[in-house]
Each structure stands twice: as C-alpha cells, then as structure tokens.
Design a protein around this motif. Sequence first.
Motif, PDB file in Angstrom:
ATOM      1  N   THR A   1      12.079 -13.921  13.111  1.00  0.00           N
ATOM      2  CA  THR A   1      11.357 -14.430  14.267  1.00  0.00           C
ATOM      3  C   THR A   1      10.673 -15.753  13.952  1.00  0.00           C
ATOM      4  O   THR A   1      10.725 -16.701  14.740  1.00  0.00           O
ATOM      5  N   THR A   2      10.007 -15.807  12.795  1.00  0.00           N
ATOM      6  CA  THR A   2       9.313 -17.036  12.409  1.00  0.00           C
ATOM      7  C   THR A   2      10.308 -18.170  12.189  1.00  0.00           C
ATOM      8  O   THR A   2      10.066 -19.320  12.579  1.00  0.00           O
ATOM      9  N   ALA A   3      11.445 -17.854  11.562  1.00  0.00           N
ATOM     10  CA  ALA A   3      12.477 -18.880  11.365  1.00  0.00           C
ATOM     11  C   ALA A   3      12.981 -19.398  12.711  1.00  0.00           C
ATOM     12  O   ALA A   3      13.212 -20.607  12.881  1.00  0.00           O
ATOM     13  N   SER A   4      13.143 -18.510  13.677  1.00  0.00           N
ATOM     14  CA  SER A   4      13.559 -18.937  15.009  1.00  0.00           C
ATOM     15  C   SER A   4      12.523 -19.868  15.632  1.00  0.00           C
ATOM     16  O   SER A   4      12.860 -20.891  16.236  1.00  0.00           O
ATOM     17  N   ASP A   5      11.237 -19.527  15.475  1.00  0.00           N
ATOM     18  CA  ASP A   5      10.171 -20.394  15.992  1.00  0.00           C
ATOM     19  C   ASP A   5      10.233 -21.781  15.358  1.00  0.00           C
ATOM     20  O   ASP A   5      10.074 -22.799  16.049  1.00  0.00           O
ATOM     21  N   LEU A   6      10.459 -21.838  14.053  1.00  0.00           N
ATOM     22  CA  LEU A   6      10.507 -23.129  13.366  1.00  0.00           C
ATOM     23  C   LEU A   6      11.724 -23.941  13.799  1.00  0.00           C
ATOM     24  O   LEU A   6      11.651 -25.173  13.900  1.00  0.00           O
ATOM     25  N   LEU A   7      12.838 -23.265  14.047  1.00  0.00           N
ATOM     26  CA  LEU A   7      14.013 -23.981  14.542  1.00  0.00           C
ATOM     27  C   LEU A   7      13.743 -24.583  15.926  1.00  0.00           C
ATOM     28  O   LEU A   7      14.117 -25.729  16.196  1.00  0.00           O
ATOM     29  N   VAL A   8      13.093 -23.814  16.779  1.00  0.00           N
ATOM     30  CA  VAL A   8      12.755 -24.326  18.110  1.00  0.00           C
ATOM     31  C   VAL A   8      11.771 -25.490  17.986  1.00  0.00           C
ATOM     32  O   VAL A   8      11.883 -26.501  18.689  1.00  0.00           O
TER      33      VAL A   8
ATOM     34  N   GLU B   1       0.824  -1.209   0.000  1.00  0.00           N
ATOM     35  CA  GLU B   1       0.000   0.000   0.000  1.00  0.00           C
ATOM     36  C   GLU B   1       0.858   1.259   0.000  1.00  0.00           C
ATOM     37  O   GLU B   1       0.538   2.245  -0.689  1.00  0.00           O
ATOM     38  N   ASP B   2       1.941   1.259   0.766  1.00  0.00           N
ATOM     39  CA  ASP B   2       2.800   2.437   0.868  1.00  0.00           C
ATOM     40  C   ASP B   2       3.834   2.520  -0.252  1.00  0.00           C
ATOM     41  O   ASP B   2       4.663   3.447  -0.258  1.00  0.00           O
ATOM     42  N   GLU B   3       3.800   1.557  -1.160  1.00  0.00           N
ATOM     43  CA  GLU B   3       4.702   1.538  -2.310  1.00  0.00           C
ATOM     44  C   GLU B   3       6.161   1.572  -1.886  1.00  0.00           C
ATOM     45  O   GLU B   3       6.999   2.249  -2.476  1.00  0.00           O
ATOM     46  N   GLU B   4       6.460   0.831  -0.814  1.00  0.00           N
ATOM     47  CA  GLU B   4       7.845   0.703  -0.388  1.00  0.00           C
ATOM     48  C   GLU B   4       8.592  -0.242  -1.331  1.00  0.00           C
ATOM     49  O   GLU B   4       7.975  -1.059  -2.019  1.00  0.00           O
ATOM     50  N   PRO B   5       9.912  -0.151  -1.346  1.00  0.00           N
ATOM     51  CA  PRO B   5      10.681  -1.063  -2.199  1.00  0.00           C
ATOM     52  C   PRO B   5      10.546  -2.507  -1.723  1.00  0.00           C
ATOM     53  O   PRO B   5      10.438  -2.768  -0.524  1.00  0.00           O
ATOM     54  N   VAL B   6      10.518  -3.419  -2.693  1.00  0.00           N
ATOM     55  CA  VAL B   6      10.456  -4.855  -2.399  1.00  0.00           C
ATOM     56  C   VAL B   6      11.688  -5.502  -3.020  1.00  0.00           C
ATOM     57  O   VAL B   6      11.674  -5.904  -4.193  1.00  0.00           O
ATOM     58  N   PRO B   7      12.791  -5.605  -2.294  1.00  0.00           N
ATOM     59  CA  PRO B   7      13.989  -6.247  -2.853  1.00  0.00           C
ATOM     60  C   PRO B   7      13.684  -7.687  -3.257  1.00  0.00           C
ATOM     61  O   PRO B   7      12.881  -8.378  -2.608  1.00  0.00           O
ATOM     62  N   GLY B   8      14.311  -8.138  -4.314  1.00  0.00           N
ATOM     63  CA  GLY B   8      14.064  -9.490  -4.814  1.00  0.00           C
ATOM     64  C   GLY B   8      14.217 -10.586  -3.776  1.00  0.00           C
ATOM     65  O   GLY B   8      13.409 -11.531  -3.739  1.00  0.00           O
ATOM     66  N   PRO B   9      15.227 -10.519  -2.907  1.00  0.00           N
ATOM     67  CA  PRO B   9      15.374 -11.594  -1.925  1.00  0.00           C
ATOM     68  C   PRO B   9      14.262 -11.656  -0.872  1.00  0.00           C
ATOM     69  O   PRO B   9      14.117 -12.669  -0.202  1.00  0.00           O
ATOM     70  N   MET B  10      13.457 -10.580  -0.727  1.00  0.00           N
ATOM     71  CA  MET B  10      12.434 -10.595   0.318  1.00  0.00           C
ATOM     72  C   MET B  10      11.372 -11.668   0.069  1.00  0.00           C
ATOM     73  O   MET B  10      11.108 -12.504   0.954  1.00  0.00           O
ATOM     74  N   PRO B  11      10.709 -11.696  -1.098  1.00  0.00           N
ATOM     75  CA  PRO B  11       9.747 -12.781  -1.325  1.00  0.00           C
ATOM     76  C   PRO B  11      10.403 -14.155  -1.346  1.00  0.00           C
ATOM     77  O   PRO B  11       9.772 -15.150  -0.963  1.00  0.00           O
ATOM     78  N   ASP B  12      11.671 -14.208  -1.787  1.00  0.00           N
ATOM     79  CA  ASP B  12      12.378 -15.499  -1.753  1.00  0.00           C
ATOM     80  C   ASP B  12      12.525 -15.998  -0.317  1.00  0.00           C
ATOM     81  O   ASP B  12      12.385 -17.196  -0.047  1.00  0.00           O
ATOM     82  N   ALA B  13      12.817 -15.078   0.604  1.00  0.00           N
ATOM     83  CA  ALA B  13      12.949 -15.463   2.009  1.00  0.00           C
ATOM     84  C   ALA B  13      11.642 -16.046   2.532  1.00  0.00           C
ATOM     85  O   ALA B  13      11.627 -17.063   3.239  1.00  0.00           O
ATOM     86  N   ILE B  14      10.520 -15.431   2.166  1.00  0.00           N
ATOM     87  CA  ILE B  14       9.214 -15.912   2.639  1.00  0.00           C
ATOM     88  C   ILE B  14       8.885 -17.262   2.008  1.00  0.00           C
ATOM     89  O   ILE B  14       8.313 -18.147   2.659  1.00  0.00           O
ATOM     90  N   SER B  15       9.260 -17.458   0.752  1.00  0.00           N
ATOM     91  CA  SER B  15       9.058 -18.763   0.107  1.00  0.00           C
ATOM     92  C   SER B  15       9.851 -19.854   0.818  1.00  0.00           C
ATOM     93  O   SER B  15       9.370 -20.984   0.987  1.00  0.00           O
ATOM     94  N   HIS B  16      11.065 -19.533   1.244  1.00  0.00           N
ATOM     95  CA  HIS B  16      11.872 -20.507   1.981  1.00  0.00           C
ATOM     96  C   HIS B  16      11.222 -20.851   3.325  1.00  0.00           C
ATOM     97  O   HIS B  16      11.271 -21.999   3.771  1.00  0.00           O
ATOM     98  N   LEU B  17      10.604 -19.858   3.961  1.00  0.00           N
ATOM     99  CA  LEU B  17       9.877 -20.145   5.198  1.00  0.00           C
ATOM    100  C   LEU B  17       8.745 -21.136   4.941  1.00  0.00           C
ATOM    101  O   LEU B  17       8.539 -22.075   5.722  1.00  0.00           O
ATOM    102  N   ALA B  18       8.010 -20.921   3.859  1.00  0.00           N
ATOM    103  CA  ALA B  18       6.913 -21.837   3.530  1.00  0.00           C
ATOM    104  C   ALA B  18       7.426 -23.252   3.310  1.00  0.00           C
ATOM    105  O   ALA B  18       6.838 -24.235   3.788  1.00  0.00           O
ATOM    106  N   GLU B  19       8.539 -23.365   2.593  1.00  0.00           N
ATOM    107  CA  GLU B  19       9.112 -24.688   2.336  1.00  0.00           C
ATOM    108  C   GLU B  19       9.624 -25.326   3.628  1.00  0.00           C
ATOM    109  O   GLU B  19       9.526 -26.545   3.816  1.00  0.00           O
ATOM    110  N   SER B  20      10.139 -24.500   4.543  1.00  0.00           N
ATOM    111  CA  SER B  20      10.586 -25.023   5.826  1.00  0.00           C
ATOM    112  C   SER B  20       9.426 -25.639   6.600  1.00  0.00           C
ATOM    113  O   SER B  20       9.573 -26.690   7.232  1.00  0.00           O
ATOM    114  N   VAL B  21       8.271 -25.004   6.541  1.00  0.00           N
ATOM    115  CA  VAL B  21       7.081 -25.536   7.220  1.00  0.00           C
ATOM    116  C   VAL B  21       6.683 -26.878   6.617  1.00  0.00           C
ATOM    117  O   VAL B  21       6.378 -27.844   7.336  1.00  0.00           O
TER     118      VAL B  21
END
Length: 424
Positions: A373-380, A305-325
Amino acid sequence: MAVARGSRRPSFLRRAGLRNGRLADIDSARIAEAMDQVRDRSKATLHDRLHRVRMAAGLAVQAGLAAALAYLVSHRLLGNPQPVFAPISAVGTLAASVGQRFRRTVELIVGVAIGVGIGDLLIHLLGTGAWQLGAVVTAAILLTIFAGASVAIVIQAAATAVLIVTLSPSTEDLEIPRFIDAFVGGGIALLVTAILLPLNPLRVINRAARPALDLLAAQLDATAEGLRNLDRGGVQRALDRLRNNKEELANFAEAIEGAKETATLSPARWHRRDELTHYAEAADPIDRAMRNSGTLIRRSVTLIEDEEPVPGPMPDAISHLAESVRLLKHEFAVGDEPEQSRERSLRAVSEAGRAYAEGVGFSGSVVIAQVRTTASDLLVASGIEQDEANRLIRKSFGEQEAPRGGGPEPDESGPKQPTAPPVG
C-alpha cells in the motif's frame, strides 16, 4: 571458628560486591541512555529551530520591506500624520498562513469597513466612554458572526471598533485614514510577495517537504533494523516518532498552498506552474504513505511481541521503502523525473513478495500488505496514475502461493482483516 567465619566473610563480600557491581552497571547504563536521549533531543531541537529560521527568513525580509513601504506611502504620499495601521496591515497580511494572503487582505479590508461603520454609528448615537466601548465591540462581533464572517474578519472588526471609540475623541477623521491604510498595507504586502520580492515556490516547498519525508524515511529504516534484531523497543520508538508528524505535514500542505498562490500572483513565477501542480498532486499520496507506514510500524511491534516469523526479505522490503522516500525527496528537489524512487518502491514490493512466500503470521501479512500500500502511495506521489500503480504493484509482487504462516492475502488497497488470526 574464626577461620571458618573469616573464610565465609570474603565470600559474602564478593557476592555483595557482585550484586552492587551489577546494580552500578545497570544504573550507569540507564544514566548513559538518558544522557544520550537528552543530547539527541538537544541536537534535534537546535536543528528544528535552525530549519524554522531558514523557512521564515524570506517571510521576515518580505515583512520588513512591506512595513517600510506601507509607512512611506501612507505618510509621505497620502499625508497621514500617524500611519500606524498601514504597516500593521502589511505585516498582518504577510503573517497570515501562506496561500491565504490575498484572502487575508480582503478580510482586513472588510473587517475594517465593518468596524468603522459600526463604531462611527454607535459613537454618533451613544457617545464615547467605557460602556459605549463595550457596546460597540459586542455589536461588531455579533453582527459579523451573524453575517457568517470568518474569525479573522470578526477580530479585525472588533479591533477597529475599539480604535474608533478610544481614539476618535483625540483624533479627527480617524475612520478614513484607517480604512485607506487597510487598502495600502494589504495592497503593498501583495505587491511585495508578487512583484518586488517573490519567493521561489519550489524552494519553499522543498524546504517544507524535507522534514516530513526525512521523518518517514528515518522511521522506516528504524523499523527495518528493529525487525532484523527483534527489537520491539526500537520499533515502538519509531512508531511514536512517526505519530508526531502533524506539524511536518501541516507545514508541507501550507507551503504547497503558498507556492500555488505565488505562482498565480507573481508573473516571474508563472513558468513554475506545471512543477507546482506536480507537487500539489503529490501531497495527498504522501500523507497516505505516512498513515499506511504508521499501520506498518504498529503491526511490526505486534509481530515481534507475538514472536511471529520475520523472513529476511521483510526488513529488506521496508528498507527499500525508506530509500524510495529519500530518492523521491531528492528527485523532486532537483526537478528530475522520479524514476529511481519508482524503481525502489517496486523493489520493496518484490522483496515483500519473497517474504510472503517464505511464510508469515497474521501481523506479518498485514506488514506485507502495508508495504504494498505504501509503495503504491509513493508511486502515485511520483506522478503515476493509481490504476497503473496498482498494476505495477501486482506485477512486482508476483503470483505467490498462500504463505506457510496462513496469513491473509495482502492487497495494495489495504490489509484484508479476517475475523480471527489463523492458527500456526
């Protein structure tokens, strides 16, 4: 003039047709989208119903066996001509929330004892009739509440008092058979669940965990895709779906309690105790991962909504979280050490570090923090101690300079919120 009017008329018709065509296209698109949503909802509903049937199949068989055995024991062995309450007690015990069946049996017996005592005493003093029935039920409820009894005991005491008052005139010595039936039904229910037909506790937990973990992975994937395409609506839908996860988490927590009870009562399942302990310890960090992912997704909506920059690695990081789950779910199900899930969580943090270095805004920095934070939760959840998980997160994130967007520095314990968003 006629020619001029004629030359203008086709132009008007063309414009009107174009407008109508656009309206028709818009309407068709909306209708198609609505129909797709209906079809998706129908598929999801059918899938959910079939999943619930699979989850309840073992309980249904246990309840049927317990009811039949309770009837036979009460009728054939104990000579009760009307063994109604024995199968009811057995089914009532099994129908209680898994993990509470032993307590449920005790509550049934205590409730019956209170109901029998109060009902028998007041019948002796007051006789039987409509107002006597009301007085007995009122007294049973008030006395059990005064004693600090649970809701189950209150209900059972009141129901027993009703039966005592209404059936005593036509059935002699009702009090003793009902009291014995409470023992018989509850005891046979525990016998069935612990000895005769114990469920596989790990299978029960895996089935209960699957919807919660699938939901989390799917919405993280949808968020990553929404960030890549700057699709605010897609990310918002992911947030809405994740917010409706209370049932999945409740079922997961209940399944863990039931599995622990089974492993405690059933000798055939004692060898599963260590694995169950691992699962039980994973429940809280998985719950935290759900909550932190909700913050991540909500901030992703604001970021777009605020039109902030979205660096390419950001969505990749979230995809890796999904795969970790997904990997965590699989490795739990097959009993493997969740090494792959841990590796993917740390890869998510590494990508988040790259995104942070490229430059993010205020909401972007919160998204990065929630990835950590979420990655830390998944590691625990995978069995790593919290301090070690935090150390691994910091190492994978790397020593990053302040982002060009000027956002706050992320931390795995949660985003540090400044008093005002930085400029730029």
